[in-house]
Write an enzyme that holds these catalytic residues in place. Structure first.
Site, PDB file in Angstrom:
ATOM      1  N   GLU A  78       0.834  -1.206   0.000  1.00 44.09           N
ATOM      2  CA  GLU A  78       0.000   0.000   0.000  1.00 44.09           C
ATOM      3  C   GLU A  78       0.865   1.252   0.000  1.00 44.09           C
ATOM      4  O   GLU A  78       1.860   1.328   0.706  1.00 44.09           O
ATOM      5  CB  GLU A  78      -0.905   0.012   1.246  1.00 44.09           C
ATOM      6  N   CYS A 141      -7.499  -2.619   8.203  1.00 41.02           N
ATOM      7  CA  CYS A 141      -6.127  -2.606   7.666  1.00 41.02           C
ATOM      8  C   CYS A 141      -5.596  -1.181   7.542  1.00 41.02           C
ATOM      9  O   CYS A 141      -4.472  -0.886   7.958  1.00 41.02           O
ATOM     10  CB  CYS A 141      -6.070  -3.311   6.311  1.00 41.02           C
ATOM     11  N   HIS A 165      -1.290  -5.785   1.291  1.00 38.58           N
ATOM     12  CA  HIS A 165      -2.523  -6.574   1.160  1.00 38.58           C
ATOM     13  C   HIS A 165      -2.261  -7.770   0.254  1.00 38.58           C
ATOM     14  O   HIS A 165      -1.566  -7.636  -0.760  1.00 38.58           O
ATOM     15  CB  HIS A 165      -3.639  -5.721   0.548  1.00 38.58           C
TER      16      HIS A 165
HETATM   17  N1  PCA Z   1      -8.219  -7.277   5.874  1.00 42.10           N
HETATM   18  C1  PCA Z   1      -9.130  -6.238   6.314  1.00 42.10           C
HETATM   19  C2  PCA Z   1      -8.990  -6.204   7.808  1.00 42.10           C
HETATM   20  C3  PCA Z   1      -8.294  -7.462   8.196  1.00 42.10           C
HETATM   21  C4  PCA Z   1      -7.756  -7.992   6.935  1.00 42.10           C
HETATM   22  O1  PCA Z   1      -6.994  -8.973   6.820  1.00 42.10           O
HETATM   23  C5  PCA Z   1      -8.910  -4.915   5.596  1.00 42.10           C
HETATM   24  O2  PCA Z   1      -8.453  -4.919   4.449  1.00 42.10           O
HETATM   25  O3  PCA Z   1      -9.191  -3.868   6.178  1.00 42.10           O
END
Ligand code: PCA
Length: 213
Positions: A78, A141, A165
């Protein structure tokens, strides 16, 4: 170099989270890099306090927070975390904040301080799809990424940190149609390449990363 790698627990009706599955399989050491692993609850604010507790304990040089982004086609570091909690579903303790700043006195956003282009390059070099994401969403996240960078900034710590992610694992999409998924082995190799990139590139590199809207 000490790296803290965190992974979220399952949420949103899933029985596993690829983030936690991957960190369980990481070695404790890659070359000279010491790896510390932490499971983090998918709960607003608690994700931040659990992580900052561990930061105080181990004093890492680098923090890589990992979470599931179901439906993505690649491993995605990110670029930015924004100062808002806005949940479309409840977290694992039934909180569902809507349009609430994470820190009333904090800046609008923080950029990742990880070498995001270097991470993409190293993952691509092992033949695995990776690309930069320009939004970590507004759920837990993003909450954790913002919270960790805010903590580092407010305490003037010399720690590089950011978020990656990752897509679903194959077993999560058996009953879903037309959704991308990765094997655990591929995700693991990708995350190892990301960790190595953080050691190799103290400053980020030039690598095509732009997006046209
Ligand atoms: N993904 C979520 C929260 C926990 C996770 O693994 C997100 O993208 O916010």
């Amino acid at each position: 170099m000490k790296v803290l790698v965190t992974g979220f627990d399952p949420f949103g009706g899933e029985s596993i989270n690829p983030a936690f599955e991957v960190i369980k399989k990481l070695p404790n050491k890659i070359e000279n890099i010491q790896i510390f692993k932490l499971e983090v609850p998918t709960v607003f604010q608690k994700a931040i306090s659990v992580t900052t507790g561990k930061i105080k304990e181990i004093e890492p040089d680098v923090i890589i927070n990992i979470g599931q982004a179901g439906g993505r086609y690649s491993i995605t570091p990110e670029r930015i975390a924004i100062n808002i909690n806005d949940a479309s579903i409840s977290d694992n303790e039934s909180n569902q904040p809507k349009n609430i700043p994470i820190d009333n006195n904090g800046p609008a956003a923080y950029f990742s301080t990880l070498p995001i282009r270097g991470i993409v390059k190293e993952i691509n070099n092992i033949g695995v799809p990776a690309s930069i994401s320009n939004t970590a969403g507004t759920y837990v996240c993003n909450n954790l990424m913002y919270g960790v960078l805010n903590y580092i900034n407010k305490n003037n710590l010399n720690i590089r940190a950011g978020f990656i992610h990752i897509p679903y694992l194959h077993e999560q999409v058996v009953n879903k149609r037309n959704i991308a998924s990765f094997s655990i082995e591929t995700l693991l190799e990708g995350i190892k390449a990301a960790i190595i990139a953080c050691e190799k590139y103290k400053l980020d590199i030039d690598y095509i990363s732009g997006e046209i809207c």
